[in-house]
Motif scaffolding. Structure first.
Motif, PDB file in Angstrom:
ATOM      1  N   THR A 380      -6.660   1.041  -3.165  1.00 17.33           N
ATOM      2  CA  THR A 380      -6.477  -0.437  -3.313  1.00 17.33           C
ATOM      3  C   THR A 380      -6.153  -1.182  -3.817  1.00 17.33           C
ATOM      4  OG1 THR A 380      -8.849   0.395  -2.331  1.00 17.33           O
ATOM      5  CG2 THR A 380      -7.830  -1.947  -2.375  1.00 17.33           C
ATOM      6  N   LEU A 381      -6.335  -0.327  -5.688  1.00 15.42           N
ATOM      7  CA  LEU A 381      -5.605  -1.461  -6.831  1.00 15.42           C
ATOM      8  C   LEU A 381      -4.028  -1.518  -6.446  1.00 15.42           C
ATOM      9  CD1 LEU A 381      -7.952  -0.825  -9.306  1.00 15.42           C
ATOM     10  CD2 LEU A 381      -8.147  -3.157  -8.234  1.00 15.42           C
ATOM     11  N   ALA A 382      -3.553  -0.222  -5.887  1.00 18.72           N
ATOM     12  CA  ALA A 382      -2.018   0.046  -6.210  1.00 18.72           C
ATOM     13  C   ALA A 382      -1.280  -0.207  -5.257  1.00 18.72           C
ATOM     14  CB  ALA A 382      -1.460   1.479  -6.126  1.00 18.72           C
ATOM     15  N   GLY A 383      -2.115  -0.469  -3.993  1.00 13.71           N
ATOM     16  CA  GLY A 383      -1.524  -1.186  -2.427  1.00 13.71           C
ATOM     17  C   GLY A 383      -1.519  -2.774  -2.710  1.00 13.71           C
ATOM     18  N   LEU A 384      -2.581  -3.352  -3.185  1.00 16.02           N
ATOM     19  CA  LEU A 384      -2.795  -4.971  -3.624  1.00 16.02           C
ATOM     20  C   LEU A 384      -1.498  -4.990  -4.840  1.00 16.02           C
ATOM     21  CD1 LEU A 384      -4.602  -7.021  -2.891  1.00 16.02           C
ATOM     22  CD2 LEU A 384      -5.826  -7.005  -4.863  1.00 16.02           C
ATOM     23  N   GLU A 385      -1.468  -5.138  -5.285  1.00 19.02           N
ATOM     24  CA  GLU A 385      -0.710  -5.210  -6.484  1.00 19.02           C
ATOM     25  C   GLU A 385       1.112  -5.234  -5.947  1.00 19.02           C
ATOM     26  OE1 GLU A 385       1.823  -3.260 -10.557  1.00 19.02           O
ATOM     27  OE2 GLU A 385       0.124  -2.565  -9.945  1.00 19.02           O
ATOM     28  N   HIS A 386       1.108  -4.547  -5.079  1.00 19.28           N
ATOM     29  CA  HIS A 386       2.450  -4.423  -4.464  1.00 19.28           C
ATOM     30  C   HIS A 386       2.383  -5.689  -3.519  1.00 19.28           C
ATOM     31  CE1 HIS A 386       5.869  -2.942  -2.485  1.00 19.28           C
ATOM     32  NE2 HIS A 386       5.715  -2.884  -0.939  1.00 19.28           N
ATOM     33  N   VAL A 387       1.361  -5.371  -3.119  1.00 25.96           N
ATOM     34  CA  VAL A 387       1.672  -6.831  -1.182  1.00 25.96           C
ATOM     35  C   VAL A 387       1.545  -8.274  -2.745  1.00 25.96           C
ATOM     36  CG1 VAL A 387       0.742  -5.473  -0.127  1.00 25.96           C
ATOM     37  CG2 VAL A 387      -0.501  -6.535  -1.186  1.00 25.96           C
ATOM     38  N   LEU A 388       0.777  -8.519  -3.073  1.00 25.37           N
ATOM     39  CA  LEU A 388       0.813  -9.702  -4.259  1.00 25.37           C
ATOM     40  C   LEU A 388       2.351  -9.739  -4.979  1.00 25.37           C
ATOM     41  CD1 LEU A 388      -2.534  -9.548  -5.974  1.00 25.37           C
ATOM     42  CD2 LEU A 388      -1.759 -11.193  -4.833  1.00 25.37           C
ATOM     43  N   ARG A 389       2.954  -8.823  -5.305  1.00 21.88           N
ATOM     44  CA  ARG A 389       4.124  -8.591  -6.522  1.00 21.88           C
ATOM     45  C   ARG A 389       5.232  -9.555  -4.754  1.00 21.88           C
ATOM     46  NH1 ARG A 389       4.529  -4.398  -8.499  1.00 21.88           N
ATOM     47  NH2 ARG A 389       4.027  -5.368 -10.507  1.00 21.88           N
ATOM     48  N   ARG A 390       5.626  -8.799  -3.298  1.00 24.57           N
ATOM     49  CA  ARG A 390       6.128  -9.181  -2.328  1.00 24.57           C
ATOM     50  C   ARG A 390       5.769 -10.851  -2.201  1.00 24.57           C
ATOM     51  NH1 ARG A 390       6.909  -5.384   2.064  1.00 24.57           N
ATOM     52  NH2 ARG A 390       8.231  -6.918   2.424  1.00 24.57           N
ATOM     53  N   ALA A 391       4.776 -11.276  -1.751  1.00 22.96           N
ATOM     54  CA  ALA A 391       4.113 -12.394  -2.159  1.00 22.96           C
ATOM     55  C   ALA A 391       4.370 -13.410  -2.619  1.00 22.96           C
ATOM     56  CB  ALA A 391       2.257 -12.465  -1.688  1.00 22.96           C
ATOM     57  N   GLY A 392       4.797 -13.078  -3.844  1.00 20.67           N
ATOM     58  CA  GLY A 392       5.319 -14.054  -4.982  1.00 20.67           C
ATOM     59  C   GLY A 392       4.072 -14.497  -5.925  1.00 20.67           C
ATOM     60  N   ALA A 393       2.984 -13.654  -6.207  1.00 19.62           N
ATOM     61  CA  ALA A 393       2.187 -14.018  -7.400  1.00 19.62           C
ATOM     62  C   ALA A 393       2.884 -13.159  -8.400  1.00 19.62           C
ATOM     63  CB  ALA A 393       1.145 -12.715  -6.305  1.00 19.62           C
ATOM     64  N   VAL A 394       2.218 -12.990  -9.485  1.00 22.67           N
ATOM     65  CA  VAL A 394       2.861 -12.523 -10.728  1.00 22.67           C
ATOM     66  C   VAL A 394       1.462 -12.029 -11.061  1.00 22.67           C
ATOM     67  CG1 VAL A 394       4.294 -12.763 -13.115  1.00 22.67           C
ATOM     68  CG2 VAL A 394       4.874 -14.574 -11.831  1.00 22.67           C
ATOM     69  N   VAL A 395       1.912 -10.571 -11.728  1.00 22.80           N
ATOM     70  CA  VAL A 395       1.021  -9.959 -12.222  1.00 22.80           C
ATOM     71  C   VAL A 395       1.854  -8.874 -12.279  1.00 22.80           C
ATOM     72  CG1 VAL A 395       0.169  -9.506  -9.432  1.00 22.80           C
ATOM     73  CG2 VAL A 395       1.550  -7.476  -9.875  1.00 22.80           C
ATOM     74  N   PRO A 396       1.030  -8.400 -13.099  1.00 23.87           N
ATOM     75  CA  PRO A 396       0.677  -7.259 -14.354  1.00 23.87           C
ATOM     76  C   PRO A 396       1.287  -5.875 -14.216  1.00 23.87           C
ATOM     77  CG  PRO A 396      -0.843  -8.238 -15.443  1.00 23.87           C
ATOM     78  CD  PRO A 396      -0.945  -8.569 -13.938  1.00 23.87           C
ATOM     79  N   ALA A 397       2.729  -5.290 -14.422  1.00 21.39           N
ATOM     80  CA  ALA A 397       3.058  -4.004 -13.462  1.00 21.39           C
ATOM     81  C   ALA A 397       2.434  -2.657 -13.830  1.00 21.39           C
ATOM     82  CB  ALA A 397       4.467  -3.254 -14.356  1.00 21.39           C
ATOM     83  N   GLY A 398       1.146  -2.186 -13.167  1.00 19.79           N
ATOM     84  CA  GLY A 398       0.393  -1.651 -13.543  1.00 19.79           C
ATOM     85  C   GLY A 398      -0.759  -1.480 -13.817  1.00 19.79           C
TER      86      GLY A 398
END
Length: 423
Positions: A380-398
């Motif tokens: 869930t966390l890995a998938g959410l990181e991916h979709v957040l980044r695609r949506a333009g949110a800045v999130v720490p890699a991994g």
């Protein structure tokens, strides 16, 4: 020709329902028997005993209401409350408001004791209102999934008893994933549903009643011409408004007389029995500890993604966490829903939105039942990181997975410390 139903594979990590345990689904496929077959009545009796273990109670009146968790809630309130009765409802979210609505429909006078969403109600405020009102019932939600908060219950049972009131608790969101002590906390009536921490499908509502509550409900039993003639048919108390949700009749149905009330939902009985059996095999305390451990890892992982959790950490349920949608996405009216849709479409993972003032402000992520496990949290966390980044949110890699893994490296005893007597 219409094809056979074939749902897409999903990982349900929202506030409920959850993926049912495969063993529960297999139990539901068992052959049907007649409702008065000895196997059926023996299974009903066995199921009552299993649920006493889950509820942590010696209550004789522990059984199932056929229907979703809301059927259990409504059965409890319409059976306890008569028109004109007073009921005190501590409310800290959407489902406290639901208890108030159902109580009003039953003709009761409702006295709300409200707290800001993200907090819980101070027991001293409840005691003050109960002392003033002298209600028939105090009705409260244990864990309100709209806010992800859990109301401490230890003091409320004594408050109710001190003023000759009955304490009703909706434990739909918490039972099986959080400590719940029916007898030790002085709870008179509690209801739940299978579709959250209990790991089953929606459609059966486990219920338990103290003898005080059962006596109150029996006093409202009425005679059905030609079917029953009870010794206490003339007892004080107006007839319970609902026939199907009349707990006096349902107690007779599950009791030794097996008086016919409805045709038992046999497959759901099998499901409820298997849910309770699995909890007993795991251990009630071990199950709560498992939810606490994986829930803590999810909280750590969401924060590792730079997301801000909502609400008072002291009162968060083990099994659901709300996180604020990033400002950039919240500025777009559909931004939060778009992320949820992408997570579902690209990864087959479902998380939830919320209600009322929190709609469009937070996501709710559940970790319960079979979903309370390491791989489900990390996926869930890995998938959410991916979709957040695609949506333009800045999130720490991994950042999410790394933080969750660090939480898993914490000794289990440190996570479960304090569970004894916890909400």
């Amino acid at each position: 020709m219409t094809s056979q139903i074939n749902p897409p594979p999903r990982l349900l990590m929202g506030p409920g329902p959850v993926d049912a345990d495969p063993r529960v689904l297999r139990a539901m496929a068992a052959p049907l028997v007649g409702q008065f077959d000895p196997f059926m009545t023996d299974t009903m009796t066995e199921t009552m005993g299993l649920w006493r273990e889950v509820w942590r109670t010696a209550n004789e009146q522990t059984f199932l209401v056929d229907g979703t968790s809301r059927a259990g809630i409504e059965a409890a309130l319409v059976s306890l409350l008569e028109p004109g009765d007073d009921v005190v409802v501590p409310s800290f979210g959407r489902f406290g408001q639901l208890l108030a609505e159902i109580s009003e429909r039953a003709g009761a006078r409702v006295h709300l004791v409200e707290a800001e969403w993200g907090t819980v109600v101070d027991p001293d405020r409840v005691a003050e209102v109960v002392g003033q009102v002298r209600p028939r019932v105090v009705a409260v939600v244990h864990g309100d999934t709209s806010t992800t908060m859990a109301q401490p219950l230890e003091a409320l049972g004594q408050i109710a008893r001190d003023h000759d009131a009955l304490l009703y608790v909706d434990a739909t969101a918490t039972l099986g994933g959080n400590v719940f002590e029916t007898d030790a906390w002085g709870i008179d009536v509690a209801t739940a549903g299978l579709q959250k921490c209990l790991g089953g499908p929606s459609g059966s509502a486990p219920v338990t009643l103290s003898e005080r509550a059962a006596a109150r409900i029996r006093s409202r039993r009425h005679v059905e011409a030609g079917i029953r003639a009870d010794d206490d048919a003339g007892a004080a108390g107006r007839r319970i408004a609902s026939n199907y949700l009349d707990l006096a009749q349902i107690m007779d149905y599950w009791g030794p007389r097996r008086l016919n009330h409805h045709t038992e939902a046999t497959s759901m009985l099998y499901a409820a029995r298997e849910c309770a059996r699995l909890i007993g095999a795991e251990g009630v305390g071990a199950r709560a500890a498992r939810h606490a451990r994986h829930g803590a890892a999810m909280v750590a992982g969401l924060r590792g993604l730079g997301l801000e959790t909502f609400g008072d950490d002291r009162f968060r349920m083990n099994n659901v966490v709300a996180v604020r949608i990033p400002d950039r996405l919240r500025a777009d009216p559909g931004g939060g829903d778009a992320v949820r849709a992408a997570l579902l479409e690209d990864f087959g993972i479902e998380i939830g939105t919320s209600f009322g003032p929190l709609h469009g402000q937070v996501w709710r992520v559940g970790v319960m039942g079979t979903g309370a496990r390491r791989d489900a949290v990390l996926a869930t966390l890995a998938g959410l990181e991916h979709v957040l980044r695609r949506a333009g949110a800045v999130v720490p890699a991994g950042g999410g997975v790394d933080a969750a893994l660090a939480a898993y490296d914490t000794p289990a005893d440190a996570v479960s410390a304090g569970l004894e007597g916890d909400r």
